[in-house]
Write a protein that holds these residues in place. Sequence first.
Motif, PDB file in Angstrom:
ATOM      1  N   ASN A  42     -16.156   3.048  24.588  1.00  0.00           N
ATOM      2  CA  ASN A  42     -14.887   2.321  24.464  1.00  0.00           C
ATOM      3  C   ASN A  42     -15.163   0.827  24.314  1.00  0.00           C
ATOM      4  O   ASN A  42     -14.644  -0.009  25.069  1.00  0.00           O
ATOM      5  CB  ASN A  42     -13.974   2.584  25.669  1.00  0.00           C
ATOM      6  N   ILE A 100     -10.448   2.308  21.937  1.00  0.00           N
ATOM      7  CA  ILE A 100      -9.389   3.284  22.183  1.00  0.00           C
ATOM      8  C   ILE A 100      -8.090   2.909  21.477  1.00  0.00           C
ATOM      9  O   ILE A 100      -7.274   3.777  21.144  1.00  0.00           O
ATOM     10  CB  ILE A 100      -9.149   3.450  23.701  1.00  0.00           C
ATOM     11  N   ASP A 101      -7.886   1.630  21.207  1.00  0.00           N
ATOM     12  CA  ASP A 101      -6.671   1.170  20.544  1.00  0.00           C
ATOM     13  C   ASP A 101      -6.724   1.364  19.033  1.00  0.00           C
ATOM     14  O   ASP A 101      -5.730   1.091  18.344  1.00  0.00           O
ATOM     15  CB  ASP A 101      -6.438  -0.316  20.861  1.00  0.00           C
ATOM     16  N   ASN A 123     -10.295   8.229  31.108  1.00  0.00           N
ATOM     17  CA  ASN A 123      -9.019   7.557  30.847  1.00  0.00           C
ATOM     18  C   ASN A 123      -7.802   8.417  31.184  1.00  0.00           C
ATOM     19  O   ASN A 123      -6.901   8.587  30.356  1.00  0.00           O
ATOM     20  CB  ASN A 123      -8.957   7.145  29.368  1.00  0.00           C
ATOM     21  N   GLU A 175      -4.250   7.094  30.513  1.00  0.00           N
ATOM     22  CA  GLU A 175      -3.623   7.175  29.196  1.00  0.00           C
ATOM     23  C   GLU A 175      -2.587   8.290  29.127  1.00  0.00           C
ATOM     24  O   GLU A 175      -1.741   8.299  28.229  1.00  0.00           O
ATOM     25  CB  GLU A 175      -4.687   7.394  28.120  1.00  0.00           C
ATOM     26  N   ARG A 185      -8.085  10.294  23.437  1.00  0.00           N
ATOM     27  CA  ARG A 185      -8.108   9.132  24.319  1.00  0.00           C
ATOM     28  C   ARG A 185      -8.866   9.426  25.609  1.00  0.00           C
ATOM     29  O   ARG A 185      -9.267   8.500  26.317  1.00  0.00           O
ATOM     30  CB  ARG A 185      -6.685   8.657  24.606  1.00  0.00           C
TER      31      ARG A 185
END
Length: 243
Positions: free
Chosen positions: A122, A135-136, A204, A207, A218
């Motif tokens: 990440n 991740i975005d 994560n 998320e 994610r």
Amino acid sequence: TKVLYSTDASIYQIEPIGVVIPKHKQDVVAAVRLAAKHGLPILPRGGGTSLSGQTVGHAIHLDFSKYMNEILEFNPEERWVRLQPGLVQDVLNAFLRPKGFLLGPDTASSSRATLGGMMGNNSAGARSILYGKTIDHVLEMTVVLSNGEEARFDPAQPQELAARMKGDQLENRLYREVQALAHQHRQEIERRYPKLMRRVSGYNLDEFTKDQPFNLGRMVIGSEGTLAVVTEAKVKIMPRPKL
């Protein structure tokens, strides 16, 4: 005086069980199934990201950088590229530069960091305040699960998520179990997960407590190769700033 640490590089060296250099995803499936059959750990290795080039282990290492390193599709209208995990960050940006785009995350090790490694860690980089973390930017991914089954992880709205949760395949169970974990521990996750822009350690689960489509990709991002092997990804790209 007692020596509390050693500068001997050998203490950081871990010999792999073996190294596989896959030419295509069928090689990846075969390697994962073989490892599962014999109870051996497997580690998809993305070079160059993080301070120590994460991550290593006594495992069968998969190195994608020699063959599975292609840009498969470029869509400037919708601003994304589809690529393989062995693609190096600088190679992608060299392709995007004359077209007026760039990859948002910008690691210091961009000359050797692969996109698969960036997904594993990440990665963020110097422009993370503006562009965020890996991740975005990963929209969807194709993966090989621990039993050798293939799956595609992309955003699922409630009706589609309900459909994916039905069935006895490993992928179906993953949807059910991740949703159950996030629901069961929602309060603890929201209370205890650090509210940091560049928190990249740990799984994560946070998320899956947010008001957004459910995307198992994610969870894979930031897992350092411990949950699934990425064989392909669709990644968002950004317009290059005008000087």
